[in-house]
Design a protein around this motif. Sequence first.
Motif, PDB file in Angstrom:
ATOM      1  N   GLY A 129       0.700  -1.263  -0.053  1.00 38.83           N
ATOM      2  CA  GLY A 129       0.067  -0.054  -0.179  1.00 38.83           C
ATOM      3  C   GLY A 129       0.850   1.222   0.164  1.00 38.83           C
ATOM      4  O   GLY A 129       0.216   2.449  -0.021  1.00 38.83           O
ATOM      5  N   ILE A 130       2.233   0.904   0.135  1.00 40.76           N
ATOM      6  CA  ILE A 130       2.890   2.385   0.193  1.00 40.76           C
ATOM      7  C   ILE A 130       3.956   2.508  -1.261  1.00 40.76           C
ATOM      8  O   ILE A 130       4.740   1.182  -1.197  1.00 40.76           O
ATOM      9  N   PHE A 174      -3.780  -8.354 -11.476  1.00 35.67           N
ATOM     10  CA  PHE A 174      -2.330  -8.048 -10.572  1.00 35.67           C
ATOM     11  C   PHE A 174      -1.596  -6.475 -10.953  1.00 35.67           C
ATOM     12  O   PHE A 174      -1.302  -5.926 -10.529  1.00 35.67           O
ATOM     13  N   LYS A 175      -1.808  -6.263 -12.304  1.00 34.02           N
ATOM     14  CA  LYS A 175      -1.435  -4.903 -12.785  1.00 34.02           C
ATOM     15  C   LYS A 175      -2.184  -3.717 -12.201  1.00 34.02           C
ATOM     16  O   LYS A 175      -1.864  -2.693 -11.902  1.00 34.02           O
ATOM     17  N   ASN A 176      -3.637  -4.059 -11.883  1.00 33.52           N
ATOM     18  CA  ASN A 176      -4.370  -3.152 -11.160  1.00 33.52           C
ATOM     19  C   ASN A 176      -4.161  -2.869  -9.706  1.00 33.52           C
ATOM     20  O   ASN A 176      -4.276  -1.940  -9.235  1.00 33.52           O
ATOM     21  N   VAL A 177      -3.657  -3.999  -9.134  1.00 40.56           N
ATOM     22  CA  VAL A 177      -3.451  -3.689  -7.602  1.00 40.56           C
ATOM     23  C   VAL A 177      -1.927  -3.648  -7.071  1.00 40.56           C
ATOM     24  O   VAL A 177      -1.466  -3.057  -5.811  1.00 40.56           O
ATOM     25  N   VAL A 178      -0.863  -3.699  -7.887  1.00 44.73           N
ATOM     26  CA  VAL A 178       0.514  -3.887  -7.653  1.00 44.73           C
ATOM     27  C   VAL A 178       0.946  -2.681  -7.207  1.00 44.73           C
ATOM     28  O   VAL A 178       1.989  -2.543  -6.337  1.00 44.73           O
ATOM     29  N   ASP A 179       0.747  -1.278  -7.860  1.00 48.70           N
ATOM     30  CA  ASP A 179       1.208  -0.276  -7.424  1.00 48.70           C
ATOM     31  C   ASP A 179       0.255   0.712  -6.876  1.00 48.70           C
ATOM     32  O   ASP A 179       0.190   2.048  -7.299  1.00 48.70           O
ATOM     33  N   GLU A 180      -0.658   0.356  -6.042  1.00 44.19           N
ATOM     34  CA  GLU A 180      -1.770   1.280  -5.420  1.00 44.19           C
ATOM     35  C   GLU A 180      -0.961   2.034  -4.568  1.00 44.19           C
ATOM     36  O   GLU A 180      -0.460   1.475  -3.388  1.00 44.19           O
ATOM     37  N   ASP A 181      -1.380   3.201  -4.554  1.00 46.92           N
ATOM     38  CA  ASP A 181      -1.233   4.282  -3.318  1.00 46.92           C
ATOM     39  C   ASP A 181      -2.393   4.220  -2.342  1.00 46.92           C
ATOM     40  O   ASP A 181      -3.153   4.624  -2.775  1.00 46.92           O
ATOM     41  N   PHE A 182      -2.034   3.433  -1.036  1.00 45.58           N
ATOM     42  CA  PHE A 182      -3.273   3.324  -0.168  1.00 45.58           C
ATOM     43  C   PHE A 182      -3.197   4.297   0.976  1.00 45.58           C
ATOM     44  O   PHE A 182      -3.595   4.283   2.032  1.00 45.58           O
ATOM     45  N   GLU A 210       6.568   1.942   8.916  1.00 41.21           N
ATOM     46  CA  GLU A 210       6.699   3.253   9.687  1.00 41.21           C
ATOM     47  C   GLU A 210       5.903   4.220   9.062  1.00 41.21           C
ATOM     48  O   GLU A 210       5.042   4.881   9.659  1.00 41.21           O
ATOM     49  N   ASN A 211       5.810   4.241   7.915  1.00 39.03           N
ATOM     50  CA  ASN A 211       4.802   5.157   6.949  1.00 39.03           C
ATOM     51  C   ASN A 211       3.496   4.881   7.406  1.00 39.03           C
ATOM     52  O   ASN A 211       2.455   5.812   7.521  1.00 39.03           O
ATOM     53  N   ILE A 212       3.097   3.555   7.173  1.00 40.15           N
ATOM     54  CA  ILE A 212       1.946   2.987   7.323  1.00 40.15           C
ATOM     55  C   ILE A 212       1.328   3.287   8.901  1.00 40.15           C
ATOM     56  O   ILE A 212       0.152   3.892   9.036  1.00 40.15           O
ATOM     57  N   ALA A 213       2.260   3.215   9.610  1.00 37.43           N
ATOM     58  CA  ALA A 213       1.904   3.477  11.063  1.00 37.43           C
ATOM     59  C   ALA A 213       1.728   4.980  11.381  1.00 37.43           C
ATOM     60  O   ALA A 213       0.802   5.259  12.223  1.00 37.43           O
ATOM     61  N   ALA A 214       2.518   5.586  10.857  1.00 40.53           N
ATOM     62  CA  ALA A 214       2.224   7.053  10.941  1.00 40.53           C
ATOM     63  C   ALA A 214       0.908   7.654  10.179  1.00 40.53           C
ATOM     64  O   ALA A 214       0.325   8.491  10.667  1.00 40.53           O
TER      65      ALA A 214
END
Length: 248
Positions: A129-130, A174-182, A210-214
């Motif tokens: 997701g990052i 796979f191409k739809n989900v691989v580079d998603e910014d969540f 660390e980014n996700i937790a922030a």
Amino acid sequence: MALTQIYYQNSAFPISYELHNLNAQSPRGVLVFLHGWGSNKELMKLAFGQSFRDYVHLYIDLPGFGLSANEQILHTRDYACIIESFLSYIRAHFSALDSQEFIMVGHSFGGKIATLLAQKSLILLSSAGIITPKPFKVRAKILLAKLCKRLNIGAKFLRSQDAHNLNEAMYQTFKNVVDEDFSEVFRQCQACAYVFWGKDDRATPLSSGENIAALLPHSQFFALEGDHYFFLKQATSIESIYHNAIGA
């Protein structure tokens, strides 16, 4: 192992699943395990089958993996809708679980789905997701693949290892989900989140955790020894840390 059909957008999706500890007296909730891309419920069961014994365990093969076949092109939010309908099915068919809290546990790709579905509690294991910068070799393969496509040259050999042996629908998925910014999804999640990460993870680096937790408004972050699949050897530690974190 059990199999049911979930209907979504006029298509039927077979969902293979297993329920463990159904006979537990006064369970503390239902742990819903969502595996990563290219994996299946068996890996999650291998990791957590002997831990969290005072919870009911629900292991799921996501559409397109394990014993859950899929021929439809999907996005991550489609997966979340399908699993949400499946969880409604579980509540309806297992009345003892209807009053239980469903705690989402997601690894890698499954972490994105878990975040979309989490209501009160969320456990993330090296979640995707990052977006992180791709190595030069990967960027070069992507450019070469685009050139081959433009020239109508077959280039399946250039596919990511995660895209090998996929049918066409799952390759497009796979191409739809691989580079998603969540980032925004994490930011909007109001569940109490417990973010676990492998210190030596190269697929989703420690900085991503660390980014996700922030970004998560209510989170705690725990770095443990191991790589992207650190949880295979750390289930007992994850259980202990989680119980300490929730004051159990």
